[in-house]
Design a protein around this motif. Structure first.
Motif, PDB file in Angstrom:
ATOM      1  N   LYS A  91       1.221  -1.159   0.279  1.00 23.93           N
ATOM      2  CA  LYS A  91       0.090   0.328   0.274  1.00 23.93           C
ATOM      3  C   LYS A  91       0.898   1.207   0.336  1.00 23.93           C
ATOM      4  O   LYS A  91       1.895   1.373   0.438  1.00 23.93           O
ATOM      5  CB  LYS A  91      -0.950  -0.155   0.952  1.00 23.93           C
ATOM      6  CG  LYS A  91      -1.968  -1.360   0.720  1.00 23.93           C
ATOM      7  CD  LYS A  91      -3.436  -0.788   2.063  1.00 23.93           C
ATOM      8  CE  LYS A  91      -4.122  -1.695   1.856  1.00 23.93           C
ATOM      9  NZ  LYS A  91      -5.281  -1.752   0.860  1.00 23.93           N
ATOM     10  N   LYS A  96      -2.621   4.985  -4.431  1.00 23.33           N
ATOM     11  CA  LYS A  96      -4.051   5.134  -4.239  1.00 23.33           C
ATOM     12  C   LYS A  96      -4.480   6.087  -5.218  1.00 23.33           C
ATOM     13  O   LYS A  96      -4.956   6.269  -5.694  1.00 23.33           O
ATOM     14  CB  LYS A  96      -4.214   5.283  -3.223  1.00 23.33           C
ATOM     15  CG  LYS A  96      -5.800   5.415  -2.617  1.00 23.33           C
ATOM     16  CD  LYS A  96      -5.890   6.092  -1.013  1.00 23.33           C
ATOM     17  CE  LYS A  96      -7.759   5.436  -0.693  1.00 23.33           C
ATOM     18  NZ  LYS A  96      -8.375   6.156  -1.670  1.00 23.33           N
ATOM     19  N   ASP A 100      -7.115   6.250  -7.875  1.00 21.52           N
ATOM     20  CA  ASP A 100      -8.294   6.767  -8.316  1.00 21.52           C
ATOM     21  C   ASP A 100      -8.929   7.927  -9.030  1.00 21.52           C
ATOM     22  O   ASP A 100      -9.799   7.658  -9.529  1.00 21.52           O
ATOM     23  CB  ASP A 100      -8.564   8.026  -6.267  1.00 21.52           C
ATOM     24  CG  ASP A 100      -8.739   6.312  -5.719  1.00 21.52           C
ATOM     25  OD1 ASP A 100      -8.819   5.930  -5.293  1.00 21.52           O
ATOM     26  OD2 ASP A 100      -8.022   7.483  -3.642  1.00 21.52           O
TER      27      ASP A 100
END
Length: 131
Positions: A91, A96, A100
């Motif tokens: 992660k 991210k 997104d």
């Protein structure tokens, strides 16, 4: 060195066989991406509905372009996610953000597709219901 020696000669057989990569990509997309399957089902339903509603050539062009727009957005989103997963399996807030934004591109394409569908089909549906 002459630039021509670095280039391969044109081969119709190689061009035709290159479609195999695209077919392989379609198999991966449909096998692994739930949203892509949804987009494909909706696309088929829109085409069927287009025939039922007897839409014109310009409307067909608009709908087919919009369907392609959504599918290409989904394909690029899938590519971005796959590259991100390879480059950074753990992660990471930067990954991210990238994922997104790629997902947002698909959402924008889908919202535009719904708007185009409404512009094409709603007037026909209203006149059909009123009659």
């Amino acid at each position: 060195m002459n630039q021509q020696t670095n280039k391969q000669r044109f081969s119709l057989r190689k061009r035709v066989s290159s479609f195999k990569y695209a077919v392989d990509g379609l198999k991966v997309l449909l096998a692994e991406e739930h949203n892509a399957r949804i987009h494909m089902v909706v696309a088929v339903l829109v085409v069927i509905f287009g025939f039922i509603m007897d839409i014109g050539y310009a409307e067909w062009g608009l709908l087919l372009f919009t369907i392609g727009f959504v599918l290409v957005a989904e394909i690029f989103n899938t590519c971005v996610e796959a590259v991100c997963d390879v480059l950074c399996p753990e992660k990471d807030i930067r990954i991210k953000k990238i994922k997104d934004l790629a997902a947002l591109a698909v959402l924008v394409a889908a919202v535009v597709a719904v708007a185009v569908g409404c512009l094409v089909f709603l007037p026909r549906l209203v006149s059909w219901l009123v009659c």
